[in-house]
Scaffold this active site. Sequence first.
Site, PDB file in Angstrom:
ATOM      1  N   LYS A   1       0.845  -1.202   0.000  1.00  0.00           N
ATOM      2  CA  LYS A   1       0.000   0.000   0.000  1.00  0.00           C
ATOM      3  C   LYS A   1       0.879   1.251   0.000  1.00  0.00           C
ATOM      4  O   LYS A   1       0.680   2.163  -0.774  1.00  0.00           O
ATOM      5  CB  LYS A   1      -0.907  -0.055   1.231  1.00  0.00           C
TER       6      LYS A   1
ATOM      7  N   GLU B   1      10.667  -4.566   4.594  1.00  0.00           N
ATOM      8  CA  GLU B   1      10.771  -5.963   4.145  1.00  0.00           C
ATOM      9  C   GLU B   1      10.434  -6.063   2.657  1.00  0.00           C
ATOM     10  O   GLU B   1      11.151  -6.699   1.880  1.00  0.00           O
ATOM     11  CB  GLU B   1       9.799  -6.855   4.937  1.00  0.00           C
TER      12      GLU B   1
ATOM     13  N   GLY C   1      -4.754  -2.336   5.537  1.00  0.00           N
ATOM     14  CA  GLY C   1      -3.963  -3.466   5.047  1.00  0.00           C
ATOM     15  C   GLY C   1      -4.614  -4.816   5.328  1.00  0.00           C
ATOM     16  O   GLY C   1      -4.763  -5.659   4.444  1.00  0.00           O
ATOM     17  N   ARG C   2      -5.025  -5.015   6.579  1.00  0.00           N
ATOM     18  CA  ARG C   2      -5.577  -6.333   6.942  1.00  0.00           C
ATOM     19  C   ARG C   2      -7.014  -6.516   6.466  1.00  0.00           C
ATOM     20  O   ARG C   2      -7.626  -7.555   6.717  1.00  0.00           O
ATOM     21  CB  ARG C   2      -5.464  -6.540   8.460  1.00  0.00           C
TER      22      ARG C   2
ATOM     23  N   GLU D   1      -4.374  -7.306  15.475  1.00  0.00           N
ATOM     24  CA  GLU D   1      -3.899  -5.974  15.101  1.00  0.00           C
ATOM     25  C   GLU D   1      -5.051  -4.969  15.207  1.00  0.00           C
ATOM     26  O   GLU D   1      -4.840  -3.795  15.473  1.00  0.00           O
ATOM     27  CB  GLU D   1      -3.310  -5.984  13.676  1.00  0.00           C
TER      28      GLU D   1
ATOM     29  N   HIS E   1      -4.493 -34.258  18.192  1.00  0.00           N
ATOM     30  CA  HIS E   1      -3.386 -35.107  18.635  1.00  0.00           C
ATOM     31  C   HIS E   1      -2.262 -34.283  19.246  1.00  0.00           C
ATOM     32  O   HIS E   1      -1.152 -34.778  19.397  1.00  0.00           O
ATOM     33  CB  HIS E   1      -2.869 -35.949  17.467  1.00  0.00           C
TER      34      HIS E   1
ATOM     35  N   LYS F   1       9.888  -0.851  14.514  1.00  0.00           N
ATOM     36  CA  LYS F   1      10.429  -0.450  13.201  1.00  0.00           C
ATOM     37  C   LYS F   1      11.467   0.656  13.392  1.00  0.00           C
ATOM     38  O   LYS F   1      12.545   0.628  12.791  1.00  0.00           O
ATOM     39  CB  LYS F   1       9.313   0.144  12.319  1.00  0.00           C
TER      40      LYS F   1
HETATM   41  C1  G6Q Z   1      -2.333  -3.969   8.230  1.00  0.00           C
HETATM   42  C2  G6Q Z   1      -1.112  -3.260   8.519  1.00  0.00           C
HETATM   43  C3  G6Q Z   1       0.136  -3.919   8.008  1.00  0.00           C
HETATM   44  C4  G6Q Z   1       0.467  -3.639   6.556  1.00  0.00           C
HETATM   45  C5  G6Q Z   1       1.910  -4.056   6.289  1.00  0.00           C
HETATM   46  C6  G6Q Z   1       2.314  -3.841   4.859  1.00  0.00           C
HETATM   47  O1  G6Q Z   1      -3.437  -3.583   8.518  1.00  0.00           O
HETATM   48  O2  G6Q Z   1      -1.243  -1.963   8.109  1.00  0.00           O
HETATM   49  O3  G6Q Z   1       0.145  -5.308   8.204  1.00  0.00           O
HETATM   50  O4  G6Q Z   1      -0.423  -4.305   5.716  1.00  0.00           O
HETATM   51  O5  G6Q Z   1       2.763  -3.365   7.141  1.00  0.00           O
HETATM   52  O6  G6Q Z   1       2.195  -2.503   4.520  1.00  0.00           O
HETATM   53  P1  G6Q Z   1       2.332  -2.054   3.044  1.00  0.00           P
HETATM   54  O7  G6Q Z   1       1.219  -2.693   2.259  1.00  0.00           O
HETATM   55  O8  G6Q Z   1       2.240  -0.556   3.048  1.00  0.00           O
HETATM   56  O9  G6Q Z   1       3.668  -2.536   2.550  1.00  0.00           O
END
Ligand code: G6Q
Length: 549
Positions: A210, A216, A271-272, A357, A388, A508
């Site tokens: 996003k 990463e 994001g989630r 989250e 199990h 971070k």
């Molecule tokens: C989700 C968070 C987080 C996000 C990641 C990736 O709700 O905001 O998990 O999706 O940090 O972020 P980017 O899509 O910006 O790389």
Amino acid sequence: MSAASQPPTERPAWKALEAHYQSMQNRHLRQLFADDPERGERFAVEAAGVYLDYSKNRITDETIRLLVQLADECGLRDRIDAMFNGEKINVTERRAVLHTALRAPQRQSIVVNGEDVVPQVHAVLDKMADFSCRIRSGEWKGCTGKPARNIINIGIGGSELGPVMAYEALRYYSRRDLTFRFISNIDGTDFVEAMHGLDAEETLFIISSKSFVTLETMTNASTARDWVLKTLQHPGAISRHFVAVSTNVGKVVKFGIDAENVFGFWDWVGGRYSMDSAIGLSTMIAIGPENFRAMLDGFHQMDEHFRTAPFERNLPALMGLLGLWYNNFFGAQTVAVLPYERYLKRFPAYLQQLTMESNGKHVTLDGAEVVCQTGPIYWGEPGTNGQHSFYQLIHQGTKLIPCNFIGFSQPLNPLGRHHDLLMANLFAQAEALAFGKTPQEVSAEGIPAWQVPHRTFEGNRPSSTILLERLTPAALGKLVALYEHSVFTQGTIWKIDSFDQWGVELGKALAARIIPELEAGANCQLKHDSSTNALIRRYRRSRGLLQGS
Ligand code: G6Q
């Protein structure tokens, strides 16, 4: 204090629930079922083809009445309307929360900042469909003329957990001649193992971010770019082997990806909550646009149910309220999610982000310290493997762990008696947890007295069972929306912002400070605490950066 800012614990319904808990805490499910032969059918509700049996919860009609009253007193109805209408309910980021617009049908209109977003959503879906068809038909070629057969999603958190969960969940519907892999972790092993054995000429990277600044993802994307350029030695390599999903077109173009190969979304998609946006591009390539649209329709059906159904018949509201009952009154710390469906193997991991989250917060919308427990810990594994291993603790341990069982009546892969055996196990586990086995029952089986305590199951361990007909794309959409809205229900009552995630920031920032310390030459002054200093020193020593640290 205004009614709106009143903590939930001050609400009349909360107080009544506290008193009601006193009368419920020792009532056994055995008794509750014995008292009401219809209980198994009365405490069940079906909507959009999802059947929720919540009868094996430690509740009575009064519990549900009070929980619904609590939802009413906390303004859940108005909050639902505010979310669906695009109000900026993510207050700390000043954003609308409109994942429901991602699955709104074309005829609907949802206005954000003066603009109808539904046509934009469908324009992106059409662009994704066109691109997916070109990949699936082999029309999209790499720079050496070979079709793209390996689809690699690079992204993390919300830009990975949804796509990988959906890919695994809908693998039955996916193109088996295409390879899908997901790179998220900054651990180099992730990249190396994902790329093992793949031919760069046939590989397409989807950089899903996003923000397009996530450490990463950008590190993995740069490594992928280097790998492609080095392996293919071709000037057209980036434009034919990379596409992006992002809200930040400027950064994507700067990275070297063509603007026309960017699939956009919007700041009102968290994001989630984004697996049904362009972040789901890998899903659409895997299962095809028609199946993807069926998944969106499933989401939408559950959205409409949540938006319109009275809370006592509203699946997400009920699930959220039951979770709150255990979290806030019984003191339960966790919820186990137990899908009896191999394809849902990543569903618990996906839910961990969605729930934890969203609702792992310690202050309310207006910044005050919360006065009650917020989000529980979610965890789980597909059955029957869990039986199990960790089920022992759920059955006979000292902790109360409400369980969500998820099953499907029809198998996707019918194979002899397998499905009946699988589902018999699901039904049996819920039954065993609820009713247990008394010492008298154990003794009556001729078990020696000294063993009786060990073989007794006290029961009264609550669970809900979610039963669907078949794991289709639409069913997955319904299931995800069910949990999304149950998280929202709880967040509303706790008065927290379920849509921000400031808790990920501190780590971070500290990592950004430590990175140069791990890479610096001999002279490096460390100014952390003694533990962090010692760990860094030891690491530097092992890496051959011995002096000055
Ligand atoms: C989700 C968070 C987080 C996000 C990641 C990736 O709700 O905001 O998990 O999706 O940090 O972020 P980017 O899509 O910006 O790389």
